[in-house]
Design a protein around this motif. Structure first.
Motif, PDB file in Angstrom:
ATOM      1  N   SER A 273       0.917  -1.256  -0.074  1.00  0.00           N
ATOM      2  CA  SER A 273      -0.020   0.152  -0.066  1.00  0.00           C
ATOM      3  C   SER A 273       0.878   1.205   0.165  1.00  0.00           C
ATOM      4  N   PHE A 274       1.867   1.030   0.745  1.00  0.00           N
ATOM      5  CA  PHE A 274       2.767   2.414   0.823  1.00  0.00           C
ATOM      6  C   PHE A 274       3.544   2.438  -0.588  1.00  0.00           C
ATOM      7  N   SER A 275       3.758   1.637  -1.355  1.00  0.00           N
ATOM      8  CA  SER A 275       4.569   1.719  -2.426  1.00  0.00           C
ATOM      9  C   SER A 275       3.516   2.293  -3.639  1.00  0.00           C
ATOM     10  N   SER A 276       2.430   1.887  -3.330  1.00  0.00           N
ATOM     11  CA  SER A 276       1.556   2.646  -4.248  1.00  0.00           C
ATOM     12  C   SER A 276       0.985   3.954  -3.880  1.00  0.00           C
ATOM     13  N   TYR A 277       0.854   4.390  -2.653  1.00  0.00           N
ATOM     14  CA  TYR A 277       0.723   5.494  -2.068  1.00  0.00           C
ATOM     15  C   TYR A 277       1.903   6.479  -2.436  1.00  0.00           C
ATOM     16  N   LEU A 278       3.096   6.066  -2.708  1.00  0.00           N
ATOM     17  CA  LEU A 278       4.131   7.016  -3.034  1.00  0.00           C
ATOM     18  C   LEU A 278       4.212   7.120  -4.435  1.00  0.00           C
ATOM     19  N   GLU A 279       3.723   6.566  -5.320  1.00  0.00           N
ATOM     20  CA  GLU A 279       3.655   6.643  -6.753  1.00  0.00           C
ATOM     21  C   GLU A 279       3.177   8.211  -7.176  1.00  0.00           C
ATOM     22  N   LYS A 280       2.480   8.744  -6.312  1.00  0.00           N
ATOM     23  CA  LYS A 280       1.659  10.011  -6.556  1.00  0.00           C
ATOM     24  C   LYS A 280       2.328  10.848  -5.618  1.00  0.00           C
ATOM     25  N   GLU A 281       2.261  12.355  -6.233  1.00  0.00           N
ATOM     26  CA  GLU A 281       2.822  13.514  -5.382  1.00  0.00           C
ATOM     27  C   GLU A 281       1.986  13.407  -4.029  1.00  0.00           C
ATOM     28  N   ARG A 282       2.404  13.880  -2.842  1.00  0.00           N
ATOM     29  CA  ARG A 282       1.728  14.068  -1.678  1.00  0.00           C
ATOM     30  C   ARG A 282       2.066  15.151  -0.767  1.00  0.00           C
TER      31      ARG A 282
END
Length: 77
Positions: free
Chosen positions: A31-40
């Motif tokens: 989930s973290f890997s996917s989360y970090l694919e976008k700018e936050r």
């Protein structure tokens, strides 16, 4: 976890995630890997970094608490 005045970049969080990979539950890592694919937003990056920081040195109880906080962060995004 105390307040930190440093802003952490997306790359900082990715690096910390990789350092803690073997210690994190697989679903949280994915989930973290996917989360970090976008700018936050910066506040989220800082929170994510500090949840990951020294995760491996935390007690099992502390890890469970961090897991809950990580899941909340990741589910809201």
């Amino acid at each position: 976890m105390g307040e930190c005045k440093l802003d952490h970049s997306r790359q900082d969080v990715l690096n910390k995630l990789e350092q803690q990979r073997d210690h994190l539950p697989e679903d949280i890592y994915s989930s973290f890997s996917s989360y970090l694919e976008k700018e936050r937003p910066q506040l989220e990056l800082n929170e994510a970094f500090h949840l990951l920081k020294k995760y491996d040195l935390s007690s099992e109880e502390e890890q469970q608490e961090r897991n809950k906080k990580m899941q909340e962060l990741l589910q809201n995004n």
